[in-house]
Design a protein around this motif. Structure first.
Motif, PDB file in Angstrom:
ATOM      1  N   ASP A 196       7.730   6.910   4.613  1.00  0.00           N
ATOM      2  CA  ASP A 196       9.073   6.333   4.541  1.00  0.00           C
ATOM      3  C   ASP A 196       9.054   4.809   4.619  1.00  0.00           C
ATOM      4  OD1 ASP A 196      10.155   8.850   4.362  1.00  0.00           O
ATOM      5  OD2 ASP A 196      10.654   9.008   6.495  1.00  0.00           O
ATOM      6  N   THR A 199       5.946   0.110   1.669  1.00  0.00           N
ATOM      7  CA  THR A 199       6.502  -0.704   0.580  1.00  0.00           C
ATOM      8  C   THR A 199       5.410  -1.209  -0.354  1.00  0.00           C
ATOM      9  OG1 THR A 199       6.384  -2.694   1.963  1.00  0.00           O
ATOM     10  CG2 THR A 199       8.460  -1.450   1.990  1.00  0.00           C
ATOM     11  N   ASP A 261      10.217  12.448  -3.052  1.00  0.00           N
ATOM     12  CA  ASP A 261      11.440  11.710  -2.763  1.00  0.00           C
ATOM     13  C   ASP A 261      11.214  10.258  -2.381  1.00  0.00           C
ATOM     14  OD1 ASP A 261      12.776  14.045  -3.264  1.00  0.00           O
ATOM     15  OD2 ASP A 261      13.086  14.566  -1.154  1.00  0.00           O
ATOM     16  N   HIS A 262       9.951   9.791  -2.329  1.00  0.00           N
ATOM     17  CA  HIS A 262       9.733   8.398  -1.963  1.00  0.00           C
ATOM     18  C   HIS A 262      10.320   7.480  -3.030  1.00  0.00           C
ATOM     19  CE1 HIS A 262       7.771   4.593  -0.995  1.00  0.00           C
ATOM     20  NE2 HIS A 262       7.643   5.085   0.225  1.00  0.00           N
ATOM     21  N   LYS A 263      10.988   6.432  -2.584  1.00  0.00           N
ATOM     22  CA  LYS A 263      11.729   5.566  -3.497  1.00  0.00           C
ATOM     23  C   LYS A 263      10.839   4.826  -4.486  1.00  0.00           C
ATOM     24  CE  LYS A 263      11.825   1.907   0.067  1.00  0.00           C
ATOM     25  NZ  LYS A 263      11.062   2.712   1.058  1.00  0.00           N
ATOM     26  N   LEU A 264       9.575   4.602  -4.154  1.00  0.00           N
ATOM     27  CA  LEU A 264       8.691   3.830  -5.024  1.00  0.00           C
ATOM     28  C   LEU A 264       7.729   4.696  -5.836  1.00  0.00           C
ATOM     29  CD1 LEU A 264       7.773   0.856  -2.648  1.00  0.00           C
ATOM     30  CD2 LEU A 264       9.531   0.936  -4.422  1.00  0.00           C
ATOM     31  N   ARG A 265       7.718   6.002  -5.568  1.00  0.00           N
ATOM     32  CA  ARG A 265       6.784   6.921  -6.254  1.00  0.00           C
ATOM     33  C   ARG A 265       5.348   6.384  -6.150  1.00  0.00           C
ATOM     34  NH1 ARG A 265       9.822  10.541  -9.352  1.00  0.00           N
ATOM     35  NH2 ARG A 265       7.888  11.746  -9.503  1.00  0.00           N
TER      36      ARG A 265
END
Length: 391
Positions: A196, A199, A261-265
């Motif tokens: 989560d 970045t 579901d990770h925003k950055l794939r």
């Protein structure tokens, strides 16, 4: 740029893959995915044409046993050269404890004969921390092996462990209990939180076992035997290997969903200890050709552990290649498969792609400095997981 390696069995042949890793000057570190030692009993060598034997005639059980086994490994010149040349980031797999290890015991562990299981685990891990040039993730908890390594803004490397804290492997229907865990609750919470907060451009998930599946109910008989011999099916050949991620489907679903579901794939799973080389696209439903892949898994061959060795197929490679092609047909998510080579991977990261190369030692019997690159894949950064063709 680093080496991905696992499964070095002292009496199964020579560590030619370690020697080739030591020779390389293009690596930043080694990612060792487990089975650094085998604590199994000595006796007749399992490898062909090698006189190497375990010095201990029995399975490692005490602190002195594990220390002596690490000592024997570290007297091998190829192991010494590898450590002198490169730092190591190490996961852990079952043979560093005992075959079939889980939170409360192991297949061959008898408390009446071998003493308390927690004491045996403490001994195995203490010897490991003494002999491996690695830092304990938690100096107050010697049982914690999992850790994260930041590779700048380029990648977060998440090193997992699937034997110290897991529930005992079990066949159906218990296998489908949604509360069963292979990671343990504390490690799962840590892993999901690391995902989560990441970045970085890439998330690299280091796994001591294959995350994707090589099981389906309609497997034809001719390909059951090689999968059974490789330890990828249950002992009766009629179901999945309950000791692998196939045996913990509920928790695997939670992990796959978290990756999806990770925003950055941009996630790649690096796995070892299966004894086979593999590239597969990970999907929530692996048999749905229309479903998008959420990540790519790359499994390395073992250093020398005898899974499907030359004695299984004989001198001809034709039956082996027929089995591999049939498995590729049955599992369309699998893009590359090699059932019985030995060696290591080289993983090269840039912001645009992850390139993985499969390097194979020409033999583990006898010593040899010959190797070749059997395959290479690139995983492109972007909104979806994708692989290129074998080069």
């Amino acid at each position: 740029r680093f080496a991905q390696v696992s499964s070095a069995k002292f009496d199964a042949g020579y560590f030619n893959a370690y020697a080739r890793i030591a020779d390389r000057e293009d690596l930043n570190f080694i990612l060792h995915l487990g089975n650094y030692i085998y604590g199994t009993a000595g006796g007749e060598a399992t490898g062909m044409n090698t006189a190497r034997r375990f010095e201990l005639p029995h399975e490692c059980k005490t602190l002195d046993d594990y220390r002596r086994r690490y000592n024997q490994y570290h007297r091998v010149p190829d192991v010494q050269r590898m450590h002198a040349a490169h730092p190591i980031i190490a996961a852990l797999a079952e043979h560093e404890l005992a075959p079939g290890a889980w939170r409360g015991g192991a297949e061959s562990h008898d408390p009446q004969r071998d003493g308390p299981w927690p004491e045996r685990v403490r001994s195995a891990l203490r010897a490991r921390w003494e002999w491996l040039p690695v830092r304990q993730p938690d100096p107050f908890d010697a049982s914690r092996v999992y850790r994260s390594v930041r590779l700048g803004r380029l990648a977060d490397l998440l090193v997992t462990e699937t034997h110290v804290h897991r529930d005992q492997p079990a066949p159906p229907p218990e296998m489908y209990d949604p509360n069963r865990t292979q990671l343990g609750l504390a490690q799962r919470k840590w892993l999901f939180e690391e995902f989560d907060r990441s970045t970085a451009r890439w998330r690299l998930l280091a796994m001591p076992s294959i995350l994707g599946t090589l099981w389906r109910t309609d497997l034809p008989d001719p390909v059951r035997l090689p999968l059974l011999r490789a330890g990828l099916l249950g002992t009766d050949g009629e179901g999945p290997d309950c000791s692998s991620w196939d045996g913990y489907p509920a928790e695997r679903y939670l992990l796959m969903r978290h990756i999806r579901d990770h925003k950055l794939r941009n996630s790649v799973v690096l796995s070892g200890n299966s004894g086979i080389s593999l590239v597969q696209e990970l999907k929530m439903d692996p048999f749905d050709p229309a479903q998008e892949a959420i990540a790519v898994e790359c499994a390395n061959a073992g250093v020398n552990s005898p899974y499907l060795d030359d004695g299984f197929y004989g001198s001809s490679r034709t039956p082996l290649r027929i089995d591999e092609q049939e498995l590729l047909r049955l599992f369309p998510q699998v893009k590359y498969l090699d059932l019985n080579s030995h060696g290591y991977n080289v993983v090269d990261l840039t912001a645009e792609r992850v390139r993985v190369e499969w390097w194979y030692a020409d033999t583990v019997h006898p010593r040899s400095d010959k190797e070749h690159c059997g395959a290479s894949f690139e995983i492109k950064a972007g909104p979806s997981a994708s692989t290129c063709s074998i080069q």
